[in-house]
Scaffold this active site. Structure first.
Site, PDB file in Angstrom:
ATOM      1  N   CYS A 111      -5.847   8.315   8.870  1.00  0.00           N
ATOM      2  CA  CYS A 111      -5.917   7.773  10.229  1.00  0.00           C
ATOM      3  C   CYS A 111      -5.731   8.866  11.283  1.00  0.00           C
ATOM      4  CB  CYS A 111      -4.836   6.708  10.436  1.00  0.00           C
ATOM      5  SG  CYS A 111      -5.194   5.142   9.646  1.00  0.00           S
TER       6      CYS A 111
ATOM      7  N   LYS B 255       0.832  -1.212   0.000  1.00  0.00           N
ATOM      8  CA  LYS B 255       0.000   0.000   0.000  1.00  0.00           C
ATOM      9  C   LYS B 255       0.861   1.254   0.000  1.00  0.00           C
ATOM     10  CE  LYS B 255      -2.797   2.638   3.316  1.00  0.00           C
ATOM     11  NZ  LYS B 255      -1.797   3.559   3.861  1.00  0.00           N
ATOM     12  N   ASN B 256       1.871   1.292   0.856  1.00  0.00           N
ATOM     13  CA  ASN B 256       2.673   2.501   1.001  1.00  0.00           C
ATOM     14  C   ASN B 256       3.670   2.703  -0.132  1.00  0.00           C
ATOM     15  OD1 ASN B 256       1.376   3.245   3.367  1.00  0.00           O
ATOM     16  ND2 ASN B 256       2.825   2.148   4.667  1.00  0.00           N
TER      17      ASN B 256
ATOM     18  N   ARG C  99       0.507  14.869  11.635  1.00  0.00           N
ATOM     19  CA  ARG C  99       1.488  14.552  10.602  1.00  0.00           C
ATOM     20  C   ARG C  99       1.513  15.738   9.641  1.00  0.00           C
ATOM     21  NH1 ARG C  99       0.422   8.293   8.950  1.00  0.00           N
ATOM     22  NH2 ARG C  99      -1.767   8.711   9.334  1.00  0.00           N
ATOM     23  N   PRO C 100       2.185  16.839  10.023  1.00  0.00           N
ATOM     24  CA  PRO C 100       2.093  18.083   9.262  1.00  0.00           C
ATOM     25  C   PRO C 100       2.742  17.975   7.890  1.00  0.00           C
ATOM     26  CG  PRO C 100       3.782  18.263  10.957  1.00  0.00           C
ATOM     27  CD  PRO C 100       3.074  16.956  11.190  1.00  0.00           C
ATOM     28  N   VAL C 101       2.269  18.854   6.981  1.00  0.00           N
ATOM     29  CA  VAL C 101       2.781  18.853   5.613  1.00  0.00           C
ATOM     30  C   VAL C 101       3.833  19.942   5.418  1.00  0.00           C
ATOM     31  CG1 VAL C 101       0.662  17.878   4.666  1.00  0.00           C
ATOM     32  CG2 VAL C 101       0.905  20.366   4.848  1.00  0.00           C
ATOM     33  N   ASP C 102       4.290  20.556   6.502  1.00  0.00           N
ATOM     34  CA  ASP C 102       5.236  21.658   6.352  1.00  0.00           C
ATOM     35  C   ASP C 102       6.537  21.220   5.702  1.00  0.00           C
ATOM     36  OD1 ASP C 102       5.611  20.363   9.034  1.00  0.00           O
ATOM     37  OD2 ASP C 102       7.371  21.674   9.077  1.00  0.00           O
ATOM     38  N   GLN C 103       6.956  19.968   5.946  1.00  0.00           N
ATOM     39  CA  GLN C 103       8.188  19.481   5.323  1.00  0.00           C
ATOM     40  C   GLN C 103       8.022  19.346   3.813  1.00  0.00           C
ATOM     41  OE1 GLN C 103      11.313  18.501   7.242  1.00  0.00           O
ATOM     42  NE2 GLN C 103      10.167  20.068   8.339  1.00  0.00           N
TER      43      GLN C 103
ATOM     44  N   ARG D 231      -4.431  10.415   3.558  1.00  0.00           N
ATOM     45  CA  ARG D 231      -3.320  11.348   3.689  1.00  0.00           C
ATOM     46  C   ARG D 231      -2.399  11.327   2.470  1.00  0.00           C
ATOM     47  NH1 ARG D 231      -3.038  13.842   8.302  1.00  0.00           N
ATOM     48  NH2 ARG D 231      -1.033  14.685   7.658  1.00  0.00           N
TER      49      ARG D 231
END
Length: 425
Positions: A122, A22-23, A127-131, A98
């Site tokens: 989930c 999946k990943n 789990r921020p998207v800033d990176q 996500r």
């Protein structure tokens, strides 16, 4: 709403086929947008998140052809990106997944603009998207976040190669930047990159399609951008988390299992802990055999960490194992906060678990007792099924839609191995 009913007490025996990861498949499907011709991806698992990603690609205008039927063994999907016209990835499709943020890099790199709704998925912590945003900005992107959307553009044609150091290791952040850099102008260097096998699989797919990538699987990835990727074919690697889940299930039930066409080298940390728990394991080039007949597992201590450390996606399954193991096991979660939400449900089955911050102390008991429980996220769902396999009586697991996001036909596969398990609607 569907539920799964498990009657415990039966050891698992036999062979099981492991699905594509999946990943790995989700970023690979996104990467097909970088090509200038159709791309065929095989070993595609039939999962809710995969179907969502396919619908997202169709929403963007890509042609999608299911080959051999989406539920057939060895299925493949052909993506034709030449028809992409849309640049906006809407919230109504991304709210449950996500991985939708992985469309940001390819859309921006190929078409100069992208709007992607902030993702869902989930509920296991921030789990921020800033990176992702800072990484793409290092390649020249102009990005704002407003009204629930990440809005990105390139003012001067193509993205430009650059150097970016991740503050924290981010798998999807590495993947997004890797895809964007593949067609950026010049050389890009990604430092403190994620080393997960799924990142390596994405890189190998990109290379197959004509990208120039070196260092995938190490903390430093160097990408020499090309103008566009080519047509090609690629097979997704086997799912190491599904592999690990079936191994733990077999160890818990005192059974024996054989798996072919897997990647043992991606599971060193998991196999080491299973050996520590008392399992007899034989490893081949692409096979794993586990024998736990007539033995109760021993408790294990573990700390989750980025690859090659112990995977956070296997933490809940090993907690279920510790619940019925001999002794006391200590589990430390260092990747995500709020990833002990399955503990309350395991307690309903009779487990003895004490939480101290990001640490769970598990006192093994001889047996669990079946009860109604509720899944809170994908891997928690799996841990409750595993606990149900060894509990006395029936365990009824509610909210299993989480399960369908990451496990292909898990009840059917467990049933073939001898488990008493059924889906109830």
């Amino acid at each position: 709403m569907s539920k799964i009913v498990v009657a415990g007490g039966t050891p698992l025996y036999g062979d099981v086929r492991i699905s594509g990861a999946k990943n790995a498949v989700l970023p690979i499907l996104c990467a097909t947008l970088l090509a200038d011709a159709p791309v065929e991806i095989s070993n595609v698992p039939y999962l809710h998140d995969v179907i969502t990603m396919i619908n997202l690609l169709r929403e963007l205008g890509a042609g999608v052809t299911m080959n051999e039927g989406i539920e057939a063994k060895g299925r493949s999907i052909t993506i034709d990106p030449r028809w992409v016209r849309q640049r906006v990835v809407p919230y109504d499709l991304v709210k449950t997944m996500r991985a939708s943020v992985l469309l940001l890099g390819p859309l921006l790199a190929c078409y100069g603009a992208a709007e992607v709704a902030l993702p869902g998925g989930c509920a296991i912590g921030s789990r921020p998207v800033d990176q992702h945003i800072r990484g793409l900005q290092s390649l020249g992107a102009e990005i704002t976040v407003e009204n629930g959307y990440i809005k990105a553009s390139v003012s001067q044609g193509r993205l430009k190669g650059g150097r970016f150091v991740f503050d924290v290791v981010s798998v999807t952040g590495t993947e997004n930047l890797l895809m964007a850099a593949a067609v950026a102008q010049g050389t890009s260097v990604i430092e403190n990159a994620a080393m997960e096998p799924e990142v390596v699989d994405l890189a190998e797919c990109l290379i197959t399609l004509g990208a120039r990538v070196e260092g995938a699987g190490t903390p430093r990835i160097v990408v020499e951008g090309v103008e566009r990727l080519n047509s090609g074919q690629y097979a997704v690697l086997p799912d190491r988390i599904e592999t690990g889940t079936f191994l733990v299930a077999t160890a818990m039930t005192g059974g024996r299992i054989s798996m072919q066409q897997v990647r043992p080298q991606t599971l060193d940390a998991v196999l080491g802990k299973l050996t520590e728990a008392g399992a007899c394991i034989e490893i081949g080039a692409d096979s794993i055999r586990l024998d736990m007949q007539g033995r109760r597992p021993c408790s294990v201590n573990l700390t989750t960490a980025p690859y090659p450390g112990f995977p956070t996606d296997m933490q809940a399954q090993f907690m279920a194992l510790n619940c019925v193991a001999e002794g006391v096991g200590v589990i430390k979660e260092t990747i995500f906060e709020n990833r002990f939400m399955h503990v309350d449900e395991l307690l309903r089955l009779g487990a003895k678990i004490q939480i101290e911050g990001h640490t769970a102390i598990v006192q093994g008991v001889e047996r669990l007792s079946g009860a109604p429980v509720m899944a809170t996220d994908l891997r928690a769902s799996a841990s409750l099924i595993l606990a149900g396999l060894v509990a006395e009586g029936e365990t009824i697991i509610d909210r299993i839609y989480h399960l369908d996001r990451g496990y292909e036909n898990i009840e059917r596969k467990l049933g073939v191995l001898g488990a008493s398990i059924r889906r109830m609607t």
